[in-house]
Design an enzyme around this catalytic site. Sequence first.
Site, mmCIF file in Angstrom:
data_model
loop_
_atom_site.group_PDB
_atom_site.id
_atom_site.type_symbol
_atom_site.label_atom_id
_atom_site.label_comp_id
_atom_site.label_asym_id
_atom_site.label_seq_id
_atom_site.Cartn_x
_atom_site.Cartn_y
_atom_site.Cartn_z
ATOM 1 N N CYS A 1 81.997 82.976 -5.900
ATOM 2 C CA CYS A 1 80.784 83.761 -5.650
ATOM 3 C C CYS A 1 81.046 84.881 -4.666
ATOM 4 C CB CYS A 1 79.679 82.899 -5.056
ATOM 5 S SG CYS A 1 79.449 81.395 -5.911
ATOM 6 N N SER B 1 79.385 69.384 -11.625
ATOM 7 C CA SER B 1 79.554 70.544 -12.503
ATOM 8 C C SER B 1 80.754 70.301 -13.409
ATOM 9 C CB SER B 1 79.783 71.783 -11.638
ATOM 10 O OG SER B 1 80.026 72.891 -12.457
ATOM 11 N N ALA B 2 80.520 70.325 -14.726
ATOM 12 C CA ALA B 2 81.569 69.944 -15.688
ATOM 13 C C ALA B 2 82.772 70.881 -15.671
ATOM 14 C CB ALA B 2 80.973 69.892 -17.096
ATOM 15 N N HIS B 3 82.534 72.161 -15.362
ATOM 16 C CA HIS B 3 83.661 73.104 -15.508
ATOM 17 C C HIS B 3 84.684 72.989 -14.376
ATOM 18 C CE1 HIS B 3 82.545 76.503 -12.675
ATOM 19 N NE2 HIS B 3 81.350 75.944 -12.785
ATOM 20 N N ASN C 1 84.828 73.603 -0.907
ATOM 21 C CA ASN C 1 85.467 74.291 -2.031
ATOM 22 C C ASN C 1 86.464 75.365 -1.597
ATOM 23 O OD1 ASN C 1 82.722 75.239 -1.259
ATOM 24 N ND2 ASN C 1 83.284 77.003 -2.510
ATOM 25 N N THR D 1 64.963 71.553 -24.161
ATOM 26 C CA THR D 1 65.811 70.838 -25.120
ATOM 27 C C THR D 1 67.231 70.720 -24.575
ATOM 28 O OG1 THR D 1 64.464 71.664 -26.918
ATOM 29 C CG2 THR D 1 66.656 70.844 -27.513
ATOM 30 N N GLY E 1 76.095 72.892 -11.318
ATOM 31 C CA GLY E 1 76.002 72.402 -9.947
ATOM 32 C C GLY E 1 74.918 73.152 -9.176
ATOM 33 N N GLN F 1 82.980 69.385 -6.004
ATOM 34 C CA GLN F 1 84.453 69.463 -5.978
ATOM 35 C C GLN F 1 85.117 68.083 -6.032
ATOM 36 O OE1 GLN F 1 86.507 72.065 -6.227
ATOM 37 N NE2 GLN F 1 84.974 73.696 -6.100
HETATM 38 N N1 PLP Z 1 79.055 73.510 -5.085
HETATM 39 C C1 PLP Z 1 80.359 73.680 -4.896
HETATM 40 C C2 PLP Z 1 81.029 72.966 -3.758
HETATM 41 C C3 PLP Z 1 81.102 74.514 -5.745
HETATM 42 O O1 PLP Z 1 82.410 74.666 -5.539
HETATM 43 C C4 PLP Z 1 80.441 75.167 -6.809
HETATM 44 C C5 PLP Z 1 81.164 76.097 -7.697
HETATM 45 O O2 PLP Z 1 81.918 76.936 -7.262
HETATM 46 C C6 PLP Z 1 79.063 74.935 -6.981
HETATM 47 C C7 PLP Z 1 78.402 74.104 -6.097
HETATM 48 C C8 PLP Z 1 78.306 75.595 -8.092
HETATM 49 O O3 PLP Z 1 78.576 74.976 -9.321
HETATM 50 P P1 PLP Z 1 78.241 75.752 -10.692
HETATM 51 O O4 PLP Z 1 79.309 76.772 -10.887
HETATM 52 O O5 PLP Z 1 78.282 74.691 -11.743
HETATM 53 O O6 PLP Z 1 76.897 76.341 -10.547
#
Ligand code: PLP
Length: 382
Positions: free
Chosen positions: A328, A200-202, A152, A238, A71, A180
């Site tokens: 973060c 974001s896949a995770h 988030n 790649t 993301g 999210q």
């Molecule tokens: N944007 C939002 C709203 C998020 O919650 C997050 C992850 O915490 C991100 C961006 C960043 O995604 P990634 O962990 O894949 O870099």
Amino acid sequence: MNRVYLDNAATTPLSEEVVDAMVEVMKISYGNPSSTHSFGQEAKALIEGVRRNIADSLKVQPAEIVFTSCGTESNNLIIKSCVEHLGVERIITSPLEHKCVAESVRDMKARKGVEVVYIRPNHQGDLSLDDIEKALQSSDKKTLVTLMHANNEVGNIYDIKAIGELCKKYNAYFHSDTVQTIGHLDLDFSKMNIDFASCSAHKFHGPKGNGFAYIRKSTKLKGMISGGGQERDMRSGTENVVGIVGLGKAFDLCIQNLEIYKNKIQEIKDYTIHQLIDKIKGVKFNGRSSEAENSLFTLVNVLLPFKDPLIGFKLDMKGIAISQGSACSSGAAKPSTVMLMLLTDEEMENCTPLRVSFSHYTTKEEIDKLVEALVSIQQDFK
Ligand code: PLP
């Protein structure tokens, strides 16, 4: 000790089907998707299959989906390339954005002299459409609006359809950080005036280090990484075939089970709110997170009626993994920007925010453990 995981807004566990799909690719499909021989073409076909499924679900063209590493990369690519290649001189955003958006915007201001306009939220984290319209009206400069779909930390969902309409009216580009919401909500981009989005896949049981950017073709946005011209020259390098297949599997599973997961998780969320109200006198909820409407069902942001800077550590000692905010900033001693914006000085002084985030694997027993742990921690403050 059986550990309890309640930090699904930070990341989710891989689902077993995703692991199986990825292992199969690791073993068999090791060709380079740019190679013209059969090994390469097999890998390429896997990637294109995932791209098609995602595009069909979001009702966009496959060529508008660009696979990235996460993301963060998607948001950086979109914001910086809008300034670099599309002549954006002004950005409208809010102080509630994820750090990767906030810092990209700050970087464009510092290095490229872009004007930045912040839309201030109220204490519940709402953004006024009137304020957004006024900001759009107030300048003729080429503008990008970047506002997230769902926050988030507090889970507020913003009306990106209405914001998109405003952007169309004032001829501004519209980017929404949908990290999210993709995989959790049924999104139809063909019904929204949205130019750019990120995934974001995770966040939905896929692998870390995989995501995509939605880039509306007509914007003619350009890539920022030079090289072999992969991803239609939008993102050289790649491709991570294994990760893209994992992302695709996770996405398919979430979309197929959307209603089932939503109902299950909403029930867990409601249960959590009721248990907390019942057992912790004076508990409150931040933003719109305890409301049924306009709030992510995947999380609730709690305001505990006592101040405990060590709450995360204490819960971890009891086997409960939970965050006070974004991953973060959760390691940092200072409170998050979002909490500083939404809480009063008195609340900052006397209370503790806690983000409880769920997945379809979360059980009521796990919630009972959390509530029991919080009740015992609260005893220390009586
Ligand atoms: N944007 C939002 C709203 C998020 O919650 C997050 C992850 O915490 C991100 C961006 C960043 O995604 P990634 O962990 O894949 O870099």
